[in-house]
Write an enzyme that holds these catalytic residues in place. Structure first.
Site, PDB file in Angstrom:
ATOM      1  N   GLU A 260      46.564  50.213  -3.886  1.00  0.00           N
ATOM      2  CA  GLU A 260      46.307  51.247  -2.881  1.00  0.00           C
ATOM      3  C   GLU A 260      45.167  52.151  -3.362  1.00  0.00           C
ATOM      4  O   GLU A 260      45.243  52.652  -4.496  1.00  0.00           O
ATOM      5  CB  GLU A 260      47.577  52.056  -2.619  1.00  0.00           C
ATOM      6  CG  GLU A 260      48.663  51.188  -1.972  1.00  0.00           C
ATOM      7  CD  GLU A 260      49.925  51.944  -1.601  1.00  0.00           C
ATOM      8  OE1 GLU A 260      50.010  53.160  -1.847  1.00  0.00           O
ATOM      9  OE2 GLU A 260      50.842  51.301  -1.047  1.00  0.00           O
ATOM     10  N   HIS A 278      49.873  54.247   3.712  1.00  0.00           N
ATOM     11  CA  HIS A 278      51.090  54.771   3.070  1.00  0.00           C
ATOM     12  C   HIS A 278      51.501  56.107   3.720  1.00  0.00           C
ATOM     13  O   HIS A 278      51.567  57.145   3.062  1.00  0.00           O
ATOM     14  CB  HIS A 278      50.854  54.938   1.561  1.00  0.00           C
ATOM     15  CG  HIS A 278      52.129  54.921   0.761  1.00  0.00           C
ATOM     16  ND1 HIS A 278      52.249  54.329  -0.460  1.00  0.00           N
ATOM     17  CD2 HIS A 278      53.367  55.435   1.013  1.00  0.00           C
ATOM     18  CE1 HIS A 278      53.465  54.480  -0.933  1.00  0.00           C
ATOM     19  NE2 HIS A 278      54.169  55.157  -0.042  1.00  0.00           N
TER      20      HIS A 278
HETATM   21  P1  NAD Z   1      67.703  52.139  -1.058  1.00  0.00           P
HETATM   22  O1  NAD Z   1      67.846  52.042  -2.520  1.00  0.00           O
HETATM   23  O2  NAD Z   1      68.599  53.038  -0.286  1.00  0.00           O
HETATM   24  O3  NAD Z   1      67.813  50.688  -0.407  1.00  0.00           O
HETATM   25  C1  NAD Z   1      67.250  49.533  -0.985  1.00  0.00           C
HETATM   26  C2  NAD Z   1      68.147  48.354  -0.637  1.00  0.00           C
HETATM   27  O4  NAD Z   1      67.562  47.171  -1.153  1.00  0.00           O
HETATM   28  C3  NAD Z   1      69.551  48.469  -1.241  1.00  0.00           C
HETATM   29  O5  NAD Z   1      70.550  48.321  -0.252  1.00  0.00           O
HETATM   30  C4  NAD Z   1      69.605  47.322  -2.246  1.00  0.00           C
HETATM   31  O6  NAD Z   1      70.898  46.764  -2.302  1.00  0.00           O
HETATM   32  C5  NAD Z   1      68.604  46.352  -1.664  1.00  0.00           C
HETATM   33  N1  NAD Z   1      68.064  45.449  -2.682  1.00  0.00           N
HETATM   34  C6  NAD Z   1      67.671  45.756  -3.944  1.00  0.00           C
HETATM   35  N2  NAD Z   1      67.210  44.659  -4.574  1.00  0.00           N
HETATM   36  C7  NAD Z   1      67.314  43.649  -3.691  1.00  0.00           C
HETATM   37  C8  NAD Z   1      66.982  42.272  -3.751  1.00  0.00           C
HETATM   38  N3  NAD Z   1      66.451  41.722  -4.855  1.00  0.00           N
HETATM   39  N4  NAD Z   1      67.207  41.510  -2.665  1.00  0.00           N
HETATM   40  C9  NAD Z   1      67.723  42.058  -1.528  1.00  0.00           C
HETATM   41  N5  NAD Z   1      68.084  43.360  -1.417  1.00  0.00           N
HETATM   42  C10 NAD Z   1      67.870  44.138  -2.483  1.00  0.00           C
HETATM   43  O7  NAD Z   1      66.148  52.523  -0.805  1.00  0.00           O
HETATM   44  P2  NAD Z   1      65.536  53.253   0.468  1.00  0.00           P
HETATM   45  O8  NAD Z   1      65.669  54.715   0.310  1.00  0.00           O
HETATM   46  O9  NAD Z   1      66.056  52.608   1.702  1.00  0.00           O
HETATM   47  O10 NAD Z   1      63.980  52.897   0.263  1.00  0.00           O
HETATM   48  C11 NAD Z   1      63.515  51.591   0.491  1.00  0.00           C
HETATM   49  C12 NAD Z   1      62.046  51.475   0.048  1.00  0.00           C
HETATM   50  O11 NAD Z   1      61.220  52.292   0.867  1.00  0.00           O
HETATM   51  C13 NAD Z   1      61.776  51.926  -1.394  1.00  0.00           C
HETATM   52  O12 NAD Z   1      60.866  51.032  -1.974  1.00  0.00           O
HETATM   53  C14 NAD Z   1      61.080  53.278  -1.224  1.00  0.00           C
HETATM   54  O13 NAD Z   1      60.279  53.608  -2.312  1.00  0.00           O
HETATM   55  C15 NAD Z   1      60.284  52.985   0.035  1.00  0.00           C
HETATM   56  N6  NAD Z   1      59.802  54.162   0.770  1.00  0.00           N
HETATM   57  C16 NAD Z   1      58.537  54.096   1.294  1.00  0.00           C
HETATM   58  C17 NAD Z   1      58.062  55.146   2.043  1.00  0.00           C
HETATM   59  C18 NAD Z   1      56.679  55.101   2.588  1.00  0.00           C
HETATM   60  O14 NAD Z   1      56.023  56.123   2.592  1.00  0.00           O
HETATM   61  N7  NAD Z   1      56.207  53.981   3.073  1.00  0.00           N
HETATM   62  C19 NAD Z   1      58.859  56.281   2.259  1.00  0.00           C
HETATM   63  C20 NAD Z   1      60.151  56.306   1.717  1.00  0.00           C
HETATM   64  C21 NAD Z   1      60.612  55.227   0.975  1.00  0.00           C
HETATM   65  C1  MLT Z   2      58.547  57.364  -1.338  1.00  0.00           C
HETATM   66  O1  MLT Z   2      58.920  56.461  -2.080  1.00  0.00           O
HETATM   67  O2  MLT Z   2      59.188  58.406  -1.199  1.00  0.00           O
HETATM   68  C2  MLT Z   2      57.303  57.152  -0.533  1.00  0.00           C
HETATM   69  O3  MLT Z   2      56.472  56.182  -1.022  1.00  0.00           O
HETATM   70  C3  MLT Z   2      56.641  58.355  -0.004  1.00  0.00           C
HETATM   71  C4  MLT Z   2      55.747  59.164  -0.875  1.00  0.00           C
HETATM   72  O4  MLT Z   2      55.935  59.332  -2.034  1.00  0.00           O
HETATM   73  O5  MLT Z   2      54.809  59.726  -0.327  1.00  0.00           O
END
Ligand code: NAD
Ligand code: MLT
Length: 526
Positions: A260, A278
């Site tokens: 990124e 992102h």
């Molecule tokens: P979470 O931990 O609540 O959920 C993740 C899920 O993935 C869990 O249920 C876990 O059991 C499952 N998992 C883990 N390893 C696995 C595997 N090998 N195969 C299948 N399932 C598996 O996480 P969350 O809060 O839902 O966040 C999910 C993702 O989103 C994270 O990577 C987080 O960093 C990302 N995120 C991105 C943004 C963004 O800005 N785009 C914002 C927030 C979160």
């Molecule tokens: C996160 O994991 O919370 C997201 O990637 C969002 C961020 O940090 O901006």
């Protein structure tokens, strides 16, 4: 008062909380790794988002550091192990941006299905091309959710309102919990062969990087679409580019990229993709929640008070009687999880012998830590393990008995799927041993790479397993055999030199007389 270094944009409300508590808040954005190392020298707290890489070098360059605060969810940019080793607490804000990320995902799905960015660009470019942008309805389509955690579950709720049918792949979620969300759990292969749209909500870990690989993309339902607002690199971008170019995959919508910004990604040049920089957590609401939450957590850590969102609290609170059992408990949790191949549907933990009279709460937390560590590679701590169990619908019951079977003390994990028991042995009575697997009494120290084979008690079974491992170049460093029990089965437990490839497990499992052959791992045992 403490010095707090903030290296990324954090909501003013959060910074205000820290300033009004009397702390010196130093905001230095866009630091290079070298500048960060210099700037962190006298900091007591470091607050970051996803761009700052908190490496071992950064932590070692900060002798006064007490806490690293991640204003968001993913901790893949923080070396939590190095922080723990240096006694630095790591905290995040796990609930702060989940709604924003789920809403952004729905936006990406809709934009992809209806070609919104392409239509917008066409219109502002002076065209009125109505027939060019025929889209797809979401109603009645199958949404495949990979990772049914916090964000995956919110996406499921929202997609249900669109009339989509929901399937998911997540071995750490119970069928019961998925059913309550209106989701059917399937394997990854079945998911990509059935879904019209796949959306990824996994943490970044060794297991998840490249999970949507060239091989997986070769098995997809033709015309499928992929959405990723989790972490870059979970989908192999090169392979996705090829699959979209040759028409197997109809398009993708990505908020996250392996690198990124994704300057050289071939995906940038495809017509049927929707890309955002992102932005999943980029809403006023999420940023306020993340900023305020992280400020509150950092302040608690600096005041040496209980920090609810700490991810790496240690076990120094355990009594001298219980403390030696903590590594065993974690190893048993890992062993049980890898035997089940995910989360058990329910779990009973029984403490037998003198241990039953102790405060075993930390042992239960250690077991949960072990259970959730398998496959997740996400920091699981004594603090967040119970919340993970509740979120994933794992019901845990504790039982105790003053009488221990066969040993002075015994810890037994019982689920409908498997039974695993362990104790401490050795000269000082501190060496962990696995002593019970299903109905078999056996004794072997837990290790990183193990093989459990249950078989019908007949000649040649040990040779069969030894040959299969030998042919794969794996050596056996220790082995224990439990003789036949009432149902006519016997069990072998082996420690092997390296992880066992699926093909070897498959060959052993398929052999006549084998009831199961499972690779089990107990992690690093101290
Ligand atoms: P979470 O931990 O609540 O959920 C993740 C899920 O993935 C869990 O249920 C876990 O059991 C499952 N998992 C883990 N390893 C696995 C595997 N090998 N195969 C299948 N399932 C598996 O996480 P969350 O809060 O839902 O966040 C999910 C993702 O989103 C994270 O990577 C987080 O960093 C990302 N995120 C991105 C943004 C963004 O800005 N785009 C914002 C927030 C979160
Ligand atoms: C996160 O994991 O919370 C997201 O990637 C969002 C961020 O940090 O901006």
């Amino acid at each position: 008062m403490a010095t707090i270094l903030v290296t990324e944009e954090i909501a003013d409300r959060g910074l205000e909380i820290l300033r009004s508590a009397g702390h010196e808040v130093r905001v230095s954005l866009g630091l290079s790794p070298e500048e960060l190392i210099a700037a962190v020298f006298d900091a007591h707290a470091l607050i970051i988002r996803s761009a700052t890489k908190v490496t071992k070098e950064v932590i070692q360059a900060a002798p006064s550091l007490i806490v690293v605060g991640r204003a968001g969810i993913g901790l893949d940019n923080v070396d939590v192990e190095a922080a723990t080793a240096q006694g630095v607490m790591v905290v995040n804000a796990p609930q702060s941006n989940i709604i924003s990320a789920a809403e952004h995902t729905m936006g990406l799905i809709l934009a992809l299905a209806r070609h919104l960015p392409q239509a917008h660009a066409s219109l502002t470019g002076g065209k009125w091309a109505r027939s060019k942008f025929e889209g797809m309805e979401l109603y009645g389509k199958v949404l495949g959710i990979v990772g049914l955690g916090r964000i995956g579950a919110l996406v499921a709720q929202r997609a249900l309102a669109f009339g989509m049918k929901l399937i998911a792949y997540d071995p750490y979620i119970s069928q019961e919990r998925a059913r309550k969300m209106g989701v059917t759990l399937v394997s990854l292969d079945e998911l990509v062969a059935t879904a019209d749209v796949v959306t990824i909500h996994l943490p970044k870990s060794k297991e998840t990087m490249g999970l949507i690989s060239r091989e997986v993309l070769a098995k997809v339902k033709p015309g499928i679409r992929f959405v990723n607002a989790a972490r870059g690199g979970i989908i192999d971008e090169e392979a996705l580019y090829e699959a979209i170019s040759d028409g197997r995959v109809a398009g993708c919508a990505l908020d996250v990229f392996a690198t990124e910004p994704p300057k050289d990604s071939p995906l940038l040049n495809l017509p049927n993709v929707v890309l955002t920089p992102h932005l999943g957590a980029s809403t006023e609401e999420a940023q306020n929640k993340a900023g305020v939450t992280i400020a509150e957590q950092v302040q608690l850590a600096l005041a040496n008070e209980f920090v609810p969102f700490a991810v790496n609290v240690d076990a120094s609170e355990a009594s001298p009687e219980v403390k030696p059992y903590l590594p065993l408990a974690e190893a048993l949790g890992r062993f049980h999880s890898s035997l089940v191949g995910g989360l058990p549907s329910e779990l009973e933990i029984e403490y037998q012998g003198e241990l039953a009279g102790e405060d075993t709460r930390l042992l239960t937390l250690s077991i949960l830590k072990g259970i959730f560590s398998v496959g997740l590679n996400e920091p699981v701590s004594y603090v967040n393990a119970p919340a993970l169990a509740a979120e994933r619908g794992l019901e845990v019951r504790e039982a105790s008995s003053a009488h221990a079977q066969n040993y002075q003390n015994l810890v037994v994990l019982r689920s409908p799927e498997h039974v695993v028991g362990g104790t401490l042995a050795g000269a000082k009575g501190h060496d962990p041993r696995i002593v019970l697997v299903d109905s078999h009494w056996i004794e072997l120290p837990p290790a990183k790479s193990m093989l459990a084979v249950r078989n019908l008690d007949r000649p040649g079974m040990i040779g069969l397993v030894g040959n299969a491992l030998g042919e794969a170049g794996l050596s056996i460093s220790s082995m224990a055999v439990s003789p036949k029990v009432d149902d006519g089965s016997a069990l072998m437990l082996l420690t092997v030199s390296a992880p066992i490839p699926d093909s070897v497990l498959g060959a052993i499992s398929a052999a006549e007389g084998i009831i199961y052959a499972k690779a089990v791992g107990c992690g690093q045992i101290d």
